[in-house]
Design an enzyme around this catalytic site. Structure first.
Site, mmCIF file in Angstrom:
data_model
loop_
_atom_site.group_PDB
_atom_site.id
_atom_site.type_symbol
_atom_site.label_atom_id
_atom_site.label_comp_id
_atom_site.label_asym_id
_atom_site.label_seq_id
_atom_site.Cartn_x
_atom_site.Cartn_y
_atom_site.Cartn_z
ATOM 1 N N GLY A 133 3.099 -0.944 4.302
ATOM 2 C CA GLY A 133 3.149 0.373 3.963
ATOM 3 C C GLY A 133 4.357 0.823 3.710
ATOM 4 N N GLY A 134 5.035 1.445 4.460
ATOM 5 C CA GLY A 134 6.223 2.086 4.184
ATOM 6 C C GLY A 134 7.339 1.181 3.581
ATOM 7 N N GLY A 173 2.917 2.199 10.800
ATOM 8 C CA GLY A 173 3.590 3.461 10.675
ATOM 9 C C GLY A 173 4.469 3.900 11.869
ATOM 10 N N GLU A 217 -4.830 -5.097 10.808
ATOM 11 C CA GLU A 217 -4.272 -4.095 10.860
ATOM 12 C C GLU A 217 -4.053 -3.364 11.927
ATOM 13 O OE1 GLU A 217 -2.063 -2.564 6.834
ATOM 14 O OE2 GLU A 217 -3.741 -1.369 7.332
ATOM 15 N N GLU A 260 -6.880 4.250 8.180
ATOM 16 C CA GLU A 260 -6.626 5.689 7.567
ATOM 17 C C GLU A 260 -8.041 6.378 7.402
ATOM 18 O OE1 GLU A 260 -2.950 5.471 5.748
ATOM 19 O OE2 GLU A 260 -2.057 4.831 7.672
ATOM 20 N N HIS A 281 -9.420 0.874 5.244
ATOM 21 C CA HIS A 281 -8.203 1.105 5.714
ATOM 22 C C HIS A 281 -8.464 2.022 7.040
ATOM 23 C CE1 HIS A 281 -4.146 2.383 6.488
ATOM 24 N NE2 HIS A 281 -3.778 1.224 5.952
ATOM 25 N N SER A 283 3.927 -2.031 10.254
ATOM 26 C CA SER A 283 5.448 -2.134 10.288
ATOM 27 C C SER A 283 5.944 -3.423 9.959
ATOM 28 C CB SER A 283 5.781 -1.587 11.821
ATOM 29 O OG SER A 283 5.214 -0.374 12.279
ATOM 30 N N ASN A 318 0.688 -1.325 0.033
ATOM 31 C CA ASN A 318 0.044 -0.024 -0.011
ATOM 32 C C ASN A 318 0.901 1.079 0.030
ATOM 33 O OD1 ASN A 318 -1.821 2.068 0.430
ATOM 34 N ND2 ASN A 318 -2.448 1.318 2.580
ATOM 35 N N TRP A 319 0.914 1.729 -1.127
ATOM 36 C CA TRP A 319 1.897 2.875 -1.184
ATOM 37 C C TRP A 319 1.342 4.216 -0.571
ATOM 38 C CZ3 TRP A 319 3.551 2.526 -7.251
ATOM 39 C CH2 TRP A 319 4.246 1.192 -7.487
ATOM 40 N N LYS A 320 -0.020 4.239 -0.063
ATOM 41 C CA LYS A 320 -0.474 5.259 0.499
ATOM 42 C C LYS A 320 -0.494 6.561 -0.586
ATOM 43 C CE LYS A 320 -0.385 3.271 4.900
ATOM 44 N NZ LYS A 320 -0.076 3.470 6.359
HETATM 45 P P1 13P Z 1 3.280 0.588 7.678
HETATM 46 O O1 13P Z 1 3.720 -0.831 7.035
HETATM 47 O O2 13P Z 1 3.763 1.867 7.134
HETATM 48 O O3 13P Z 1 3.041 0.382 8.976
HETATM 49 O O4 13P Z 1 1.672 0.621 7.263
HETATM 50 C C1 13P Z 1 0.858 -0.410 7.342
HETATM 51 C C2 13P Z 1 -0.411 0.065 6.509
HETATM 52 O O5 13P Z 1 -1.116 0.613 6.864
HETATM 53 C C3 13P Z 1 -0.685 -0.865 5.355
HETATM 54 O O6 13P Z 1 -1.997 -0.672 4.848
#
Ligand code: 13P
Length: 246
Positions: free
Chosen positions: A226-227, A170, A164, A94, A92, A205, A9-11
């Site tokens: 994510g990251g 993050g 998650e 967020e 998600h 993470s 997930n590149w956000k």
């Molecule tokens: P991180 O891997 O950056 O913690 O993000 C997880 C995430 O929200 C994937 O959708």
């Protein structure tokens, strides 16, 4: 046997140039796991076209619950399907916390995605406060229930679920492999027999350094990253671990 899925997930990150570089770094990726990336909407056509024939699937990070019409700024599931997306994230954390998405809306998005032939990745998870007050299981069961009620058990089981924990996203704080397994097992139990085929991903993470331990858990069928998905070397390494462990 559930084939693991490693999803990036590149956000809200990237540019045409940065994405070309990232995709270049993913070329020739070797894994028996399924791999998918979730770029921001505007870059979907670029990514779909670059990844065509690569074996890496593409998904969107969000979708409208509506089919078409006067919904300024929204993107319909049919449109995502039309341009070549296979997956879509729904609910998600967020989206839930920053944009006010409620369980009912998430359930509508799940249904709209499947109606258009997309595979929804339903995200669930508790906040730190909810975990601290012993509400983790109840929170996740309620998030899942809302979609079960609207979509039905079989449809939910045909999707993908991503656990998650909000406190692990993050933050660098990953759930331990045991904590992840415990919740994944509960989710599968809630789904019953049809849930045996459902892939349940862990997110929060995940990095190359902790992926193998997570993937070794019986009910962890991959990860939503994510990251670390913005670094092609790191992401490739995670994909490699998904195939050896499961
Ligand atoms: P991180 O891997 O950056 O913690 O993000 C997880 C995430 O929200 C994937 O959708």
């Amino acid at each position: 046997m559930r084939r693991p899925l490693v999803a990036g997930n590149w956000k809200m990150n990237g540019s045409r140039e940065a994405i070309d570089l990232l995709l270049d770094g993913l070329s020739g990726i070797s894994t028996t796991a399924e791999v998918a990336v979730f770029p921001p909407y505007v870059y979907l056509p670029q990514v779909v076209s670059t990844l065509c024939g690569s074996g890496i699937d593409v998904g969107a990070q969000n979708v409208s619950e509506y089919q078409a019409g006067a919904y300024t700024g929204e993107v319909a599931a049919d449109m995502l399907s039309d341009i070549g997306c296979r997956y879509v994230l729904v609910g998600h954390s967020e989206r839930r916390s920053l944009f006010g998405e409620k369980d009912r809306q998430v359930a509508e998005k799940f249904v709209a995605s499947q109606r258009s032939g997309l595979i929804p990745v339903l995200c669930v998870g508790e906040t730190l406060e909810q975990r601290a007050s012993g509400k983790t299981l109840a929170v996740i069961a309620a998030q899942l229930d809302a979609v079960l009620e609207r979509a039905g058990l079989e449809s939910v089981c045909n999707g993908v679920i991503a656990y998650e924990p909000v406190w692990a996203i993050g933050t660098g704080k990953t759930a331990t492999a045991e904590q992840a397994q415990e919740i994944h097992r509960e989710i599968r139990q809630q789904l019953g027999e049809p849930g045996m085929k459902t892939r349940i991903l862990y997110g929060g993470s995940v990095k190359a350094a902790n992926a193998a331990e997570l993937f070794a858990q019986q009910d962890v069928d991959g990860a939503l990253i994510g990251g670390a998905s913005l670094d092609s070397d790191e992401f490739r390494e995670i994909c490699k671990k998904a195939c050896v462990a499961n």
